[in-house]
Enzyme design. Structure first.
Site, PDB file in Angstrom:
ATOM      1  N   LYS A 189       0.847  -1.028   0.094  1.00  0.00           N
ATOM      2  CA  LYS A 189       0.339  -0.292   0.227  1.00  0.00           C
ATOM      3  C   LYS A 189       0.676   1.480   0.310  1.00  0.00           C
ATOM      4  O   LYS A 189       1.933   1.807   0.780  1.00  0.00           O
ATOM      5  CB  LYS A 189      -0.751   0.010   1.698  1.00  0.00           C
ATOM      6  CG  LYS A 189      -2.078   0.711   1.092  1.00  0.00           C
ATOM      7  CD  LYS A 189      -2.802   1.106   2.524  1.00  0.00           C
ATOM      8  CE  LYS A 189      -4.111   1.798   2.433  1.00  0.00           C
ATOM      9  NZ  LYS A 189      -4.743   1.218   3.483  1.00  0.00           N
TER      10      LYS A 189
ATOM     11  N   SER B 159      -9.423   1.430   2.399  1.00  0.00           N
ATOM     12  CA  SER B 159      -9.093   2.222   2.055  1.00  0.00           C
ATOM     13  C   SER B 159      -8.025   1.431   1.273  1.00  0.00           C
ATOM     14  O   SER B 159      -7.309   2.031  -0.304  1.00  0.00           O
ATOM     15  CB  SER B 159      -8.189   3.153   2.596  1.00  0.00           C
ATOM     16  OG  SER B 159      -7.169   2.795   3.292  1.00  0.00           O
TER      17      SER B 159
ATOM     18  N   SER C 117      -9.529  -0.730   7.132  1.00  0.00           N
ATOM     19  CA  SER C 117      -9.770  -0.442   6.017  1.00  0.00           C
ATOM     20  C   SER C 117      -8.349  -1.409   5.055  1.00  0.00           C
ATOM     21  O   SER C 117      -7.618  -2.035   3.893  1.00  0.00           O
ATOM     22  CB  SER C 117      -8.241   0.854   5.892  1.00  0.00           C
ATOM     23  OG  SER C 117      -8.720   1.892   5.627  1.00  0.00           O
TER      24      SER C 117
END
Ligand code: GLN
Length: 486
Positions: free
Chosen positions: A78, A153, A177
């Protein structure tokens, strides 16, 4: 079987027998990315040359028998994890050209284990969102249904795993997330206990809630990655100095006699009927496998979202004050005075949702409203912590849906941020209490969208999450199911 479609443990076995090289694996994954990425959009930065060089290095280590446990395994990170020399944007225009001078501790650990870092994947700007629709560089598409969101996210992390654009990935979880996109994309995702994994080099959203964790194709891989990234770190004062257990060893323990709590508040109105059926089926399977079901209550669940959407923005408003155009990333070219530079840099650099959070957070912390909002929210947080403490005196793990419903169509909720916040109702409490949570694929809707099964445990009881998830994964038999037509 194509190499890109395999798991960490399958590839490790092949590598150790000399049946395949790390370079061949990385080439297979890069070719897969080439083929599907224009439809998925998971990557913000792909480091093709760097990945191939790391793979060649892994092959040398393997030949010398000095290889770490992730040698030659291609991973996607990420874009919230700082990577030395590799652009790290946090999904924001304000960091569009930021190249960190150091690695996050989690990244250092992965590199030490020999992992190949393919690149950086999409996320909501500064991890604020539940659909990955708030990224300055575009919205990734759900591999199971391309016009649906991946969740957020860590949407890019989940999409990349589901589409076989990496073997496993890392996300971060502040209010769901990791678990929520894992649920929407049909992969395994684990948010560790707060303090289990170092946050050093994790671009801060809400520091009292953020944790890195793995997203993988199966539970065994989840245990492997967690093993490598866990542990105390002097560079993070909130990391906890207690030993890291052998997570692989936990997998086979089974669920016989395990007390599985069913929190009644997690099954109330608003849960999509297909989600409820799939989760109930998972619970039945655990029971058949010997688990003992117990009814429990987390009475303050309903207040979680409201308290979280004060605490997280409050912390964000403080954390994001550092992006002023002076030290990091973008600086407005238009400004004539210092104040104008701050203002223009931030106006141009931050997206709508980030601005909304900064305003909410600043308001909640301002002197006239601090007691009414921020302090009150912290008091509610204590009540939620106590709910969990109480519940874990009567059960070992608790199980529930991850989200009230499956993924939605891209754009469908664009004008209704509140309805998006509400979808976090079942994931936020774990972050508020600091306990670990795992999302396991447990079925599909009639439209073919994945459904996730959430397992939560007490602080530092990740072994119980993995043991429960591994048992259920076997009963469900869904591993290896891939989105069609990619
Ligand atoms: N959806 C939540 C938010 O927008 C959680 C995000 C996260 O866990 N990073 O704050």
């Amino acid at each position: 079987m194509e190499l890109y479609s395999l798991t960490v443990h399958q590839l490790r076995e092949m590598l150790s027998k000399g049946e395949v090289s790390a370079v061949e694996i990385t080439e297979s994954v890069l070719a897969r990315i080439e083929r599907v990425e224009d439809r998925i959009g998971a990557f913000i930065t792909l480091d093709r040359d760097g990945a191939l060089a790391q793979a060649a290095g892994a092959d040398r280590e393997i030949a010398r028998s000095t290889a770490g446990s992730l040698a030659g395994i291609p991973l996607a990170l990420k874009d919230v994890a700082c990577t030395e020399g590799l652009r790290t944007t946090a999904g924001s225009k304000i960091l569009e050209s930021f190249i960190p001078p150091y690695d996050a501790t989690m990244v250092t650990k992965l590199k030490k284990a020999g992992a190949v870092i393919l690149g950086k994947v999409s996320m909501d700007e500064f991890a604020m969102g539940s659909a990955n629709e708030n990224c300055a560089f575009g919205t990734p598409h759900n591999p199971w249904a391309l016009d649906y969101v991946c969740g957020g996210s860590s949407g890019g992390s989940a999409a990349a795993v589901a589409a076989d654009e990496c073997i496993a990935s890392i996300g971060s979880d502040t209010g769901g997330s990791i678990r929520q996109p894992a649920s929407h994309c049909g992969v395994v995702g684990l948010k560790p206990t707060y303090g289990r994994v170092s946050r050093y080099g994790l671009i801060a959203y809400a520091s009292s809630l953020d944790q890195f964790g793995p997203l993988t194709k199966d539970v065994r891989d989840c245990a492997t990655i967690l093993q490598e990234i866990s542990g105390y770190d002097q560079l993070d004062s909130t990391s906890v100095n207690i030993g890291v257990p052998d997570y692989q060893a936990a997998l086979e323990r089974g669920v016989k006699g395990l007390k599985v709590g069913i929190p009644k508040e997690y099954f109330e109105e608003g849960i999509d009927p297909e989600v409820a059926v799939a989760v109930r089926n998972g619970i039945d399977l655990l029971k058949e496998a010997g688990a003992e079901l117990v009814d429990i209550s987390l009475p303050h669940t309903d207040y979680g979202v409201a308290a979280y959407y004060i605490i997280a923005p409050a912390e964000a408003s403080s954390n994001l004050a550092r992006y002023d155009g002076v030290r990091y990333g973008q600086r407005s070219a238009e400004a004539e005075t210092l104040l104008e530079m701050y203002r223009k840099t931030r106006s141009e650099g931050f997206g709508t949702e980030v601005k909304r959070r900064i305003m909410i957070g600043t308001y909640a912390l301002s002197s006239g409203y601090y007691d009414a909002y921020y302090k009150k929210a912290l008091q509610v947080r204590t009540l939620i912590i106590n709910d969990f403490k109480e519940a874990f005196t009567i059960c070992d793990v608790m199980v529930s849906p991850v989200t009230p419903g499956p993924a939605w169509r891209i754009g469908e909720k664009n004008n209704d941020p509140l309805s998006v916040y509400l979808t976090d109702i079942l994931t936020i409490p774990a972050n508020m209490a600091g306990v670990p949570g795992l999302s396991l694929p447990c079925g599909f809707t009639s439209q073919g969208l994945p459904i996730g099964f959430q397992i939560q445990a007490a602080h530092f009881a990740e072994e119980k999450l993995l043991q429960t998830a591994y048992a259920l994964e076997r009963e469900l038999g869904l591993v290896g199911r891939k989105p069609a037509g990619l």
